[in-house]
Design an enzyme around this catalytic site. Structure first.
Site, PDB file in Angstrom:
ATOM      1  N   GLN A  23      72.529 -44.610 -32.763  1.00 49.88           N
ATOM      2  CA  GLN A  23      73.548 -45.251 -31.947  1.00 49.88           C
ATOM      3  C   GLN A  23      73.769 -46.726 -32.283  1.00 49.88           C
ATOM      4  O   GLN A  23      74.808 -47.278 -31.942  1.00 49.88           O
ATOM      5  CB  GLN A  23      73.207 -45.100 -30.463  1.00 49.88           C
ATOM      6  CG  GLN A  23      73.224 -43.641 -30.026  1.00 49.88           C
ATOM      7  CD  GLN A  23      72.931 -43.476 -28.554  1.00 49.88           C
ATOM      8  OE1 GLN A  23      71.776 -43.309 -28.165  1.00 49.88           O
ATOM      9  NE2 GLN A  23      73.948 -43.544 -27.721  1.00 49.88           N
ATOM     10  N   HIS A 124      65.036 -39.201 -31.415  1.00 51.51           N
ATOM     11  CA  HIS A 124      66.192 -39.331 -30.524  1.00 51.51           C
ATOM     12  C   HIS A 124      67.352 -38.590 -31.203  1.00 51.51           C
ATOM     13  O   HIS A 124      68.384 -39.176 -31.515  1.00 51.51           O
ATOM     14  CB  HIS A 124      66.498 -40.808 -30.260  1.00 51.51           C
ATOM     15  CG  HIS A 124      67.242 -41.077 -28.989  1.00 51.51           C
ATOM     16  ND1 HIS A 124      66.769 -41.870 -27.973  1.00 51.51           N
ATOM     17  CD2 HIS A 124      68.458 -40.644 -28.563  1.00 51.51           C
ATOM     18  CE1 HIS A 124      67.656 -41.933 -26.996  1.00 51.51           C
ATOM     19  NE2 HIS A 124      68.702 -41.187 -27.325  1.00 51.51           N
ATOM     20  N   ASN A 168      63.097 -37.660 -27.081  1.00 49.43           N
ATOM     21  CA  ASN A 168      64.044 -38.102 -26.073  1.00 49.43           C
ATOM     22  C   ASN A 168      64.852 -36.909 -25.562  1.00 49.43           C
ATOM     23  O   ASN A 168      65.491 -36.202 -26.350  1.00 49.43           O
ATOM     24  CB  ASN A 168      65.028 -39.118 -26.643  1.00 49.43           C
ATOM     25  CG  ASN A 168      66.047 -39.545 -25.588  1.00 49.43           C
ATOM     26  OD1 ASN A 168      65.699 -40.234 -24.632  1.00 49.43           O
ATOM     27  ND2 ASN A 168      67.296 -39.106 -25.718  1.00 49.43           N
ATOM     28  N   GLU A 169      64.834 -36.714 -24.270  1.00 42.18           N
ATOM     29  CA  GLU A 169      65.702 -35.731 -23.597  1.00 42.18           C
ATOM     30  C   GLU A 169      65.819 -34.401 -24.334  1.00 42.18           C
ATOM     31  O   GLU A 169      66.917 -33.998 -24.749  1.00 42.18           O
ATOM     32  CB  GLU A 169      67.100 -36.327 -23.378  1.00 42.18           C
ATOM     33  CG  GLU A 169      67.082 -37.580 -22.531  1.00 42.18           C
ATOM     34  CD  GLU A 169      68.474 -38.021 -22.063  1.00 42.18           C
ATOM     35  OE1 GLU A 169      69.477 -37.433 -22.508  1.00 42.18           O
ATOM     36  OE2 GLU A 169      68.545 -38.923 -21.231  1.00 42.18           O
ATOM     37  N   TYR A 292      70.375 -40.681 -14.750  1.00 40.59           N
ATOM     38  CA  TYR A 292      71.767 -41.152 -14.670  1.00 40.59           C
ATOM     39  C   TYR A 292      72.450 -40.780 -13.359  1.00 40.59           C
ATOM     40  O   TYR A 292      73.123 -41.611 -12.768  1.00 40.59           O
ATOM     41  CB  TYR A 292      72.582 -40.664 -15.881  1.00 40.59           C
ATOM     42  CG  TYR A 292      72.160 -41.406 -17.134  1.00 40.59           C
ATOM     43  CD1 TYR A 292      72.684 -42.657 -17.427  1.00 40.59           C
ATOM     44  CD2 TYR A 292      71.182 -40.898 -17.970  1.00 40.59           C
ATOM     45  CE1 TYR A 292      72.265 -43.381 -18.532  1.00 40.59           C
ATOM     46  CE2 TYR A 292      70.750 -41.619 -19.086  1.00 40.59           C
ATOM     47  CZ  TYR A 292      71.295 -42.858 -19.361  1.00 40.59           C
ATOM     48  OH  TYR A 292      70.871 -43.574 -20.443  1.00 40.59           O
ATOM     49  N   GLU A 352      65.192 -44.705 -19.205  1.00 40.38           N
ATOM     50  CA  GLU A 352      66.625 -45.010 -19.327  1.00 40.38           C
ATOM     51  C   GLU A 352      67.246 -45.002 -17.943  1.00 40.38           C
ATOM     52  O   GLU A 352      66.982 -44.101 -17.144  1.00 40.38           O
ATOM     53  CB  GLU A 352      67.397 -43.959 -20.158  1.00 40.38           C
ATOM     54  CG  GLU A 352      67.133 -44.005 -21.637  1.00 40.38           C
ATOM     55  CD  GLU A 352      67.977 -43.011 -22.434  1.00 40.38           C
ATOM     56  OE1 GLU A 352      69.066 -42.595 -21.956  1.00 40.38           O
ATOM     57  OE2 GLU A 352      67.530 -42.637 -23.527  1.00 40.38           O
ATOM     58  N   TRP A 407      77.475 -41.074 -28.937  1.00 36.06           N
ATOM     59  CA  TRP A 407      77.502 -39.657 -29.300  1.00 36.06           C
ATOM     60  C   TRP A 407      78.921 -39.093 -29.363  1.00 36.06           C
ATOM     61  O   TRP A 407      79.775 -39.691 -30.025  1.00 36.06           O
ATOM     62  CB  TRP A 407      76.581 -38.865 -28.343  1.00 36.06           C
ATOM     63  CG  TRP A 407      75.198 -39.447 -28.251  1.00 36.06           C
ATOM     64  CD1 TRP A 407      74.617 -40.005 -27.155  1.00 36.06           C
ATOM     65  CD2 TRP A 407      74.213 -39.568 -29.313  1.00 36.06           C
ATOM     66  NE1 TRP A 407      73.342 -40.463 -27.461  1.00 36.06           N
ATOM     67  CE2 TRP A 407      73.072 -40.193 -28.769  1.00 36.06           C
ATOM     68  CE3 TRP A 407      74.176 -39.203 -30.666  1.00 36.06           C
ATOM     69  CZ2 TRP A 407      71.918 -40.473 -29.517  1.00 36.06           C
ATOM     70  CZ3 TRP A 407      73.032 -39.472 -31.415  1.00 36.06           C
ATOM     71  CH2 TRP A 407      71.933 -40.090 -30.834  1.00 36.06           C
TER      72      TRP A 407
HETATM   73  C1  PNW Z   1      71.249 -40.120 -22.809  1.00 38.90           C
HETATM   74  N1  PNW Z   1      75.008 -35.569 -20.193  1.00 38.90           N
HETATM   75  O1  PNW Z   1      72.051 -39.078 -23.201  1.00 38.90           O
HETATM   76  C2  PNW Z   1      70.663 -40.539 -24.128  1.00 38.90           C
HETATM   77  O2  PNW Z   1      69.275 -40.565 -24.176  1.00 38.90           O
HETATM   78  C3  PNW Z   1      71.285 -41.756 -24.698  1.00 38.90           C
HETATM   79  O3  PNW Z   1      71.176 -41.695 -26.100  1.00 38.90           O
HETATM   80  C4  PNW Z   1      72.722 -41.884 -24.211  1.00 38.90           C
HETATM   81  O4  PNW Z   1      73.409 -42.915 -24.865  1.00 38.90           O
HETATM   82  C5  PNW Z   1      72.673 -42.101 -22.718  1.00 38.90           C
HETATM   83  O5  PNW Z   1      71.971 -41.045 -22.086  1.00 38.90           O
HETATM   84  C6  PNW Z   1      74.029 -42.232 -22.066  1.00 38.90           C
HETATM   85  O6  PNW Z   1      74.761 -41.043 -22.177  1.00 38.90           O
HETATM   86  C7  PNW Z   1      72.762 -38.253 -22.389  1.00 38.90           C
HETATM   87  O7  PNW Z   1      76.071 -35.143 -20.690  1.00 38.90           O
HETATM   88  C8  PNW Z   1      73.903 -37.696 -22.933  1.00 38.90           C
HETATM   89  O8  PNW Z   1      74.620 -35.235 -19.060  1.00 38.90           O
HETATM   90  C9  PNW Z   1      74.635 -36.808 -22.215  1.00 38.90           C
HETATM   91  C10 PNW Z   1      74.231 -36.473 -20.923  1.00 38.90           C
HETATM   92  C11 PNW Z   1      73.086 -37.045 -20.364  1.00 38.90           C
HETATM   93  C12 PNW Z   1      72.357 -37.933 -21.112  1.00 38.90           C
END
Ligand code: PNW
Length: 449
Positions: A23, A124, A168-169, A292, A352, A407
């Protein structure tokens, strides 16, 4: 703009910001870097909202000193970055490319010179393309390849990285990368993507062993969580919420914390070999939590292929991503983790937390982002509320230091504390940067006793 001072945080609380390699780094060809699934995906027409790629991104690879100076100016105690696997092993296997590790070696030393703890995420989402061609995370062998890569990184950086994060995730990587195809590698297997969950977790467990052998630093994984709110009052609504919770919040956590897979999530059981669950449950020192927003869930409509229906939650302000701003969800989530896992829950760090807005410089060249200040203020208060309830939260990392390549959204979503002009790559700290600097400075000067 919030005015009341933030409540205090414990001494030693880790204040950080997060980024990831693809990124921000750019320099896609520098230092012998190989191709990752994200290079391939971004260069395929129609995959990214604005048609962009991460070929240059924030050009952090060449500007890392400037970026670390920004970190130091912010006063944070930690920086979470990710190591690009294809820089270290251009084809995903074999010996380390010295240039790749040299870059992270310089980065880590520069962080330490500024008194910032290096927190390294090993994966990641940028899988070397040759490994994808051999099956990607659907292939069991990728788990072993990941552990071999972790070993190379730890052999070089293990004396200086202060916290390791394996993956990561993995949920997002599985569901968007292999389930719906919105992310690289763009596969659309839906629920047949389960082996991707298992092989990532197996890779994590094998990597934990490799890291322990090379480094005395603590080890974590960064999972994304979304507290689930049941919409509706029927048993079917509650069952749907439970099914979604198992998939999103428990699939990657139950086995890590020694409980095996939640019922009904694993698909083909032959993917899970004897002893895999023991490897996966290797003790970790910290659980990384990426948060988030919460998710509303109700029973699916007749004929739906899914066992649940996701419902947008009303009543919250929304970010440019249209995600609800719900700090109460972070408090709720920390309580859920604490209740669900009890003594098995390791200390938590929020690895995050952040928001996207359409930030742009004003006529004087300043970037004002009061919404981000309100967001961070609310989420830090949620952490403090959890601390008051005895939940062991050790740190908070803002996503992200810089506006970066988001992304599938390309450059259209700005998450940074620092604005990046993508024409010139000029960095401009936003008003949230100054706000966070003041919060961190006050917290570090006068921690709670
Ligand atoms: C995370 N969703 O990604 C990642 O760890 C980061 O790289 C990213 O930039 C950040 O959150 C913000 O999006 C996600 O669609 C991407 O629910 C998509 C989702 C959740 C997290």
């Amino acid at each position: 703009m919030p005015t009341a001072p933030l409540p205090q945080f414990p001494a030693g609380f880790r204040w950080g910001v997060s980024t990831s390699a693809y990124q921000i780094e750019g320099a896609a060809e520098a230092g012998g870097r190989g191709t990752s699934i994200w290079d391939t995906f971004a260069r395929s027409p129609g995959r990214i909202a604005d048609g962009s790629t991460g070929d240059v991104a924030c050009d952090h690879y060449h500007r890392y000193r400037e970026d670390i100076a920004l970190l130091a100016g912010l006063g944070v105690t930690a920086y979470r970055f990710s190591v690009a696997w294809p820089r270290v092993q251009p084809t995903g296997t074999g010996p380390a490319h010295p240039d790749g590790l040299d870059f992270y070696d310089r980065l880590v030393d520069e962080l330490l010179a500024h008194d910032v703890d290096p927190v390294a995420t090993l994966y990641h989402w940028d899988l070397p393309q040759p490994l994808e061609d051999a099956g990607g995370w659907l292939a069991r062998d990728t788990a072993a390849r990941f552990a071999a890569y972790a070993d190379l990184v730890a052999a070089r950086l293990g004396d200086r990285v202060r916290l390791w994060i394996t993956l990561n995730e993995p949920f997002v990587h599985m569901s968007l990368g292999y389930g719906t195809g919105l992310h690289a590698p763009g596969r659309t297997l839906l629920f047949d993507a389960f082996p991707v969950a298992h092989h990532q977790l197996l890779g994590h467990g094998l990597a934990v062993a490799a890291l322990r052998a090379r480094s005395g630093s603590p080890v974590a994984i960064a999972n994304n969580y979304s507290p689930v709110r049941t919409i509706g009052e029927t048993d079917a609504d509650r069952a749907a919420a439970a099914a979604y919770e198992a998939l999103h919040n428990r699939l990657f956590t139950d086995p890590l914390l020694g409980r095996g897979y939640p019922e009904g999530t694993i698909g083909d059981p032959s993917v899970v070999h004897d002893r895999d669950l023991a490897v996966i449950a290797a003790p970790i020192d910290v659980l990384g939590v990426n948060y988030y927003n919460p998710t509303g869930v109700r029973a699916p409509r007749e004929g739906s292929p899914l066992p649940f229906e996701l419902v947008p939650l009303g009543g919250y302000p929304r970010t440019a991503f249209d995600w609800p701003v719900a700090p109460d969800g972070l408090h709720e989530l920390l309580g859920w983790l604490h209740r669900t896992y009890g003594d098995a829950l390791p200390p938590v760090e929020i690895t995050e937390s952040g928001c996207a807005y359409d930030d742009a410089p004003d006529a004087d060249g300043r970037v004002h982002d009061p919404e981000r200040i309100a967001y961070l203020d609310g989420h830090l208060r949620a952490v403090r509320a959890a601390l008051h309830e005895g939940i062991d939260v050790r740190g908070y990392f803002v996503w992200s230091l810089l506006d970066n390549w988001e992304w599938a959204e390309g450059f259209t979503k700005r998450f940074g504390l620092v604005h990046v002009d993508y024409a010139t790559r000029t960095r401009t700290p936003k008003s949230s940067y100054a706000w966070l600097r003041d919060v961190v400075t006050a917290a570090r000067r006068k921690p709670e006793r």
